[in-house]
Design an enzyme around this catalytic site. Structure first.
Site, PDB file in Angstrom:
ATOM      1  N   GLU A   1       6.473 -10.832   8.127  1.00  0.00           N
ATOM      2  CA  GLU A   1       5.707 -11.677   9.044  1.00  0.00           C
ATOM      3  C   GLU A   1       6.540 -12.434  10.070  1.00  0.00           C
ATOM      4  O   GLU A   1       6.453 -13.667  10.172  1.00  0.00           O
ATOM      5  CB  GLU A   1       4.838 -12.658   8.240  1.00  0.00           C
ATOM      6  CG  GLU A   1       3.799 -11.963   7.378  1.00  0.00           C
ATOM      7  CD  GLU A   1       2.835 -12.917   6.694  1.00  0.00           C
ATOM      8  OE1 GLU A   1       1.787 -12.445   6.231  1.00  0.00           O
ATOM      9  OE2 GLU A   1       3.115 -14.139   6.619  1.00  0.00           O
TER      10      GLU A   1
ATOM     11  N   GLU B   1      -0.373  -6.726   2.760  1.00  0.00           N
ATOM     12  CA  GLU B   1      -1.052  -7.824   2.066  1.00  0.00           C
ATOM     13  C   GLU B   1      -2.522  -7.834   2.451  1.00  0.00           C
ATOM     14  O   GLU B   1      -2.863  -7.549   3.596  1.00  0.00           O
ATOM     15  CB  GLU B   1      -0.434  -9.188   2.430  1.00  0.00           C
ATOM     16  CG  GLU B   1       1.010  -9.378   2.039  1.00  0.00           C
ATOM     17  CD  GLU B   1       1.531 -10.756   2.426  1.00  0.00           C
ATOM     18  OE1 GLU B   1       0.698 -11.658   2.709  1.00  0.00           O
ATOM     19  OE2 GLU B   1       2.765 -10.935   2.453  1.00  0.00           O
TER      20      GLU B   1
END
Length: 794
Positions: free
Chosen positions: A444, A549
Site C-alpha cells: 500500500e 486484501e
C-alpha cells in the site's frame, strides 16, 4: 488494510448498487465432495433464487480508485519422488467437487483401508503384512519342538522383514499412493503422527483424521475433507510432497497462475502487529506514556515495562498468535495460499528505531516450514518500510509518508530497495522457491502523494533486484507483486510489458468511506457489480491480478479498525465531518447474530470470492480483546466466520455467484507466466522508468537530497537449522546461506560519513540539510546510478 489515516487525501468514490440475493443454506455446510449420489451440483443460479431491489447509492473502499499443463519437480534435497503424481483440478470450479479416482482394491492407499483392519500405532498390524504374520504362528495344540524352532525362526525373519519394509511403506509407498489417490473417507483416521523415540517408526505423512505432533510435543487431529495431506520428515526438511487439497497442485508441482485459483488468507497482525487485530497487546498500554497506537509506540511502552518482560512480550506474541495448527486449519478450510506481512525490522533496525529487531524473521522461517508441511504457498508481503510508505499504523508508525516523499524520501527508498534485494536473495534459493512463490515488494504505497512516475521507477528497480537475485533466465524466483498504490487497476495496464512473472495487487474494501445502515442482506451482489469488471479487464490488460486484501466489513465498526482512539465513521466519531448513521453494536455483537445476518455475510463473502477470482482475505484471525474477552471486529476474521457459520467451508462453492459478469477466462499470455518472451522488457520502457527519479514530491531535485552509498555490510538473512539423524550420526542439514546469486556483490546502502542526514521519519515538511556533504564526499554520493543494473536478457 486500506487507508484509515485522517490525514490521508480524500478521494471521491462512485456509489455502488445493493441488491437482495438469497442462496441456499447448503453453502454454509455443503455436502461432502464425495457424498453418495452427488454427481451434479445443485443449481446455484435458479431465477427463483434472485430478487432485485431498486438500486440505492452505496460506496467503494479507499483501496478501490476508479479511473499450460502441470509439470512435476523433484523435491529439493530429496531422492524420492513422493507426490509427483498428485492430482490437481484444472480449475477451482464447484463442478469439480465430485471428481475423484477409483482404483482396484489392491491399489488402495493406506487411508482407504477400514480402520478396524489397521492395527496398532506401530504399524506392525498393517494388512500388507498379515499373511506373513499368520503364517509365522504355529498350531497351539502342537508340542513339537521342531515346530517351535521353525516358528521361532519364522518370527525372527518377520521382525527383520518388518524392520525393512515398514519404513519403506510409510515413507514411500503410502505417501505416493496417497498422492495418486487421495482418501475418499472423511472419517477414517490415517497414519499416526511421527515420533522421535529411537528405533521407533517415524510416520512422515497423513491425511484427514491423522494425528499431528508439533515441534513442542503437543498433538492435534488433522481435519481436511479435501484429500489434502501433510508431509514432514525431519531427516528430509526440504521435501515438497505435501498437498493442501486435491485441486491444488502439490508443492513439487507447478502452480499454474491464471488457471489454478488463489484461495488465500492473510496472517495479519502476527509479524507486523496492528491494534485492531491483536488488541490485547495494545490495551495494556493505553495509560502509559507513550500511549500504544502503533508498533513504534507499542515497542517503546513494552521496552519500558521490564517487569513484564520488555520487548520479549512481542516474541511471546509471535509464538502464540499464529501456530502450526493454524496452517493445518487453513489447508482444511480449502485455502491454498497465505499472505504474510513482514516488516523491514525483521532484517535490521538502525539508530533510534525502537522495534524488536531480527526476531520476526525467525518466525517467518517457521511459517515456511509449516506451509511446506501442509502444502500451502506463501505470498511474502513487505508490509512496513523505513520512514513509512503510507503513514498508517500498520506501516510501523502512524504519521507521515517518508518514502519517495519529502527530504528523506530518496534515502528511505534506497534502503527499502536493499531490503527487497536481501529478501529476494533468500527466497530465490532452491530450498524455498517452491514455497515462497510470490513477493509483494511494498504494501500500500501512497501513490497519490508519491506520484505514479516515481513509484513506477521504484517498482522497476525493485523488480530488477528480485530478478537479479533469482539469477539470469526467465521463470526463476517468485512472482513480483505490485500494489496499485490506490490509483486503480486500469492505471497500470501495460506496465512493464514482457516482464517475467509480475502480478498486480489491489485491496478492495467497502468500509472506509460513506456509511450505510442498510441490512447485510442488501450487499449480496455488491462485489459483483463493483469488482468483477475491473479484475476481469486487468487480467488481460496487465496480467496476473489478485486482491491482496478484502474483508466482509461493510461499515467501519469494530474496536480500533480505524486506529486507536480514532472512533468510527458509522457512529460519527471519526475525525472530520461524519454524520452519525447508527450504533455499531449490531455489527460487532456476533454472538447474537441471527441466521439472516450470518447468511447475509455468507452471500457477500461468496460474491467477493467469485468477483475477485484470486484473493487473500484480510485476515485469518482477530485476537480477543483483553477487556471484553471476545473478538470485537468479527467481520474481519475468516477463522471466526468458519467457526460460526458465515464463511463457506469450501471456497469453491462461490463459483458462479456473480452470474453474467464475464469472468475472465485463462490462460495468461506466455510471457506473463515465465514462458516465451518473459523478461524481454523493451529498452525504451526500461529507459522511461530509469532509477532514480529526477525529483521527489515535497522535496525537489533528488540531487539536493540526502542519499546513501553502497559501502556497508549486507544484512544477509540467516537460514533455519535442521539436524538429520542417520544411525548414530547427527549432522546439520544444508539450508542455504541466504544468498542465491553469488554474482550479486553490491554492498548495502549506508550513510556517508561526511554527509548530513535527517531523521528517516521526520516528515515531508522538513528541508534537506545544507550543505549536504563536504566537497570530498560529493564524488561518493553517486545518486544517479542504479544499485543493480539490468542483467542480460532482462
Amino acid at each position: 488494510m486500506a487507508p484509515n489515516n485522517p490525514n490521508s487525501p480524500n478521494i471521491p468514490y462512485d456509489p455502488l448498487p445493493l441488491t437482495e440475493f438469497h442462496r441456499s443454506s447448503f453453502l454454509n455446510d455443503p455436502p461432502s465432495p464425495h457424498a453418495s449420489g452427488l454427481s451434479t451440483p445443485p443449481d446455484m443460479h435458479h431465477p427463483d433464487d434472485l430478487t432485485t431491489d431498486v438500486p440505492s447509492p452505496r460506496f467503494l473502499a479507499a483501496a478501490l480508485y476508479e479511473g499450460g499443463g502441470l509439470s512435476n519437480r523433484t523435491s529439493f534435497a530429496s531422492q524420492n519422488t513422493l507426490g509427483s503424481n498428485a492430482p490437481s483440478a484444472p480449475n477451482s470450479s464447484v463442478y469439480a467437487l465430485n471428481v475423484h479416482s477409483s482404483l482396484p482394491q489392491d491399489d488402495l492407499a493406506y487411508d482407504q483401508v477400514p480402520y478396524g483392519e489397521r492395527g496398532s500405532e506401530s504399524g506392525l498390524h498393517s494388512p500388507l503384512y498379515l499373511p506373513e504374520k499368520r503364517a509365522a504362528y504355529i498350531d497351539p495344540s502342537s508340542k513339537s519342538k521342531r515346530k517351535l524352532l521353525i516358528a521361532g525362526a519364522a518370527l525372527a525373519a518377520l521382525v527383520v522383514i518388518a524392520a525393512v519394509i515398514i519404513p519403506v511403506y510409510f515413507t514411500v509407498i503410502k505417501p505416493k499412493s496417497a498422492a495418486a489417490v487421495p482418501s475418499s473417507s472423511a472419517s477414517a483416521p490415517a497414519s499416526p503422527s511421527s515420533t522421535s523415540t529411537s528405533g521407533s517408526l517415524a510416520v512422515v505423512t497423513g491425511g484427514n483424521g491423522s494425528k499431528v505432533t508439533t515441534e513442542d510435543g503437543t498433538t492435534f487431529i488433522y481435519s481436511n475433507p479435501f484429500d489434502g495431506f501433510w508431509y514432514w520428515d525431519p531427516n528430509d526438511p526440504f521435501n515438497n510432497n505435501a498437498q493442501a487439497q486435491s485441486w491444488t497442485p502439490a508443492l513439487n508441482q507447478t502452480f499454474r497462475f491464471g488457471i489454478d485459483k488463489i484461495f488465500g488468507v492473510n496472517l495479519g497482525g502476527w509479524l507486523t502487529t496492528e491494534p485492531f487485530i491483536a488488541p490485547a497487546l495494545y490495551e495494556k498500554y493505553q495509560s502509559t506514556s507513550p500511549q500504544a497506537i502503533d508498533e513504534w509506540t507499542l515497542s517503546q511502552a513494552m521496552a519500558a515495562d521490564t517487569a513484564s518482560g520488555g520487548l520479549s512480550q512481542l516474541e511471546t506474541h509471535y509464538q502464540t498468535f499464529i501456530t502450526e495448527q493454524d496452517f493445518a486449519e487453513i489447508a482444511g478450510a480449502g485455502l491454498n495460499f497465505v499472505r504474510i506481512p513482514l516488516p523491514y525490522w525483521a532484517i535490521e533496525t538502525r539508530e533510534g528505531e525502537p522495534f524488536l529487531a531480527k526476531t520476526a524473521w525467525k518466525y517467518f522461517l517457521k511459517a515456511i516450514q509449516w506451509a511446506r508441511k501442509y502444502g500451502i504457498r506463501i505470498n511474502l508481503d513487505l508490509h512496513a518500510l523505513p520512514g513509512s510508505q503510507n503513514g498508517w499504523n500498520h506501516s510501523g508508525k502512524l504519521g507521515t509518508i517518508n518514502v519517495l516523499n519529502g527530504a528523506m524520501g530518496f534515502a528511505n527508498a534506497q534502503r527499502s530497495l536493499d531490503y527487497i534485494r536481501i529478501i529476494a536473495e533468500f527466497i530465490s534459493q532452491p530450498e524455498y522457491q517452491d514455497v515462497v512463490v510470490m513477493f509483494g515488494i511494498t504494501n500500500e504505497p501512497e501513490a497519490p502523494v508519491m506520484g505514479q512516475s516515481a513509484l513506477s521507477r521504484y517498482y522497476l528497480q525493485a523488480y530488477t533486484n528480485v530478478r537479479e537475485a533469482s539469477g539470469i533466465g526467465a521463470g526463476k524466483g517468485p512472482f513480483v507483486s505490485f500494489h496499485d498504490g490506490f490509483l486503480g487497476l486500469d492505471q497500470w495496464a501495460g506496465f512493464l510489458p514482457n516482464a517475467d512473472r509480475t502480478a498486480l495487487d489491489q485491496h478492495p474494501y467497502l468500509c472506509f468511506t460513506t456509511q450505510s445502515d442498510s441490512a447485510m442482506s442488501t450487499y449480496a451482489q455488491t462485489p459483483c457489480s463493483a469488482w468483477s469488471q475491473g479484475f476481469n479487464t486487468s487480467m488481460s490488460a496487465f496480467g496476473m491480478t489478485a486482491a491482496g486484501e478484502w474483508s466482509n466489513a461493510v461499515t467501519d465498526c469494530g474496536l480500533w479498525v480505524n486506529g486507536v482512539g480514532l472512533g468510527t465513521r458509522y457512529e460519527g466519531t471519526y475525525p472530520g465531518d461524519w454524520p452519525k448513521v447508527g450504533n455499531c453494536t449490531s455489527w460487532t455483537d456476533w454472538r447474537n447474530w441471527d441466521d439472516t445476518m450470518k447468511q447475509g455475510i455468507m452471500n457477500f463473502a461468496l460474491a467477493s470470492m467469485d468477483a475477485l477470482q484470486n484473493w487473500f482475505f484480510w485476515t485469518w484471525k482477530i485476537g480477543n480483546s483483553s477487556t471484553s474477552g471476545v473478538v470485537e471486529s468479527p467481520q474481519w476474521s475468516y477463522q471466526l466466520g468458519l467457526q460460526n457459520g458465515w464463511m463457506p467451508k469450501d471456497p469453491r462453492v462461490a463459483s458462479g455467484t456473480c452470474a453474467n459478469q464475464n469472468i475472465w477466462s485463462p490462460p495468461l499470455q506466455a510471457w506473463q507466466t515465465g514462458g516465451a518472451g518473459a523478461g524481454q522488457i523493451p529498452a525504451s520502457v526500461s529507459a522511461s522508468y530509469a532509477w532514480p527519479p529526477a525529483t521527489l514530491s515535497n522535496a525537489g531535485a533528488v540531487t539536493s537530497l540526502p542519499s546513501y552509498t553502497p559501502t556497508g555490510t549486507v544484512a544477509t538473512l540467516p537460514p533455519p537449522t535442521f539436524t538429520i539423524t542417520s544411525g548414530k550420526s547427527v549432522k546439520t542439514a544444508a539450508a542455504g546461506d541466504g544468498w542465491n546469486n553469488p554474482s550479486d556483490t553490491a554492498m548495502e546502502m549506508v550513510a556517508i560519513a561526511t554527509c548530513s542526514y535527517l531523521d528517516p521519519w521526520i516528515g515531508p515538511s522538513a528541508a534537506p540539510p545544507s550543505p549536504l556533504c563536504s566537497s570530498a564526499a560529493a564524488a561518493a554520493r553517486a545518486v544517479a546510478k542504479p544499485m543493480i543494473t539490468h542483467p542480460t536478457g532482462m
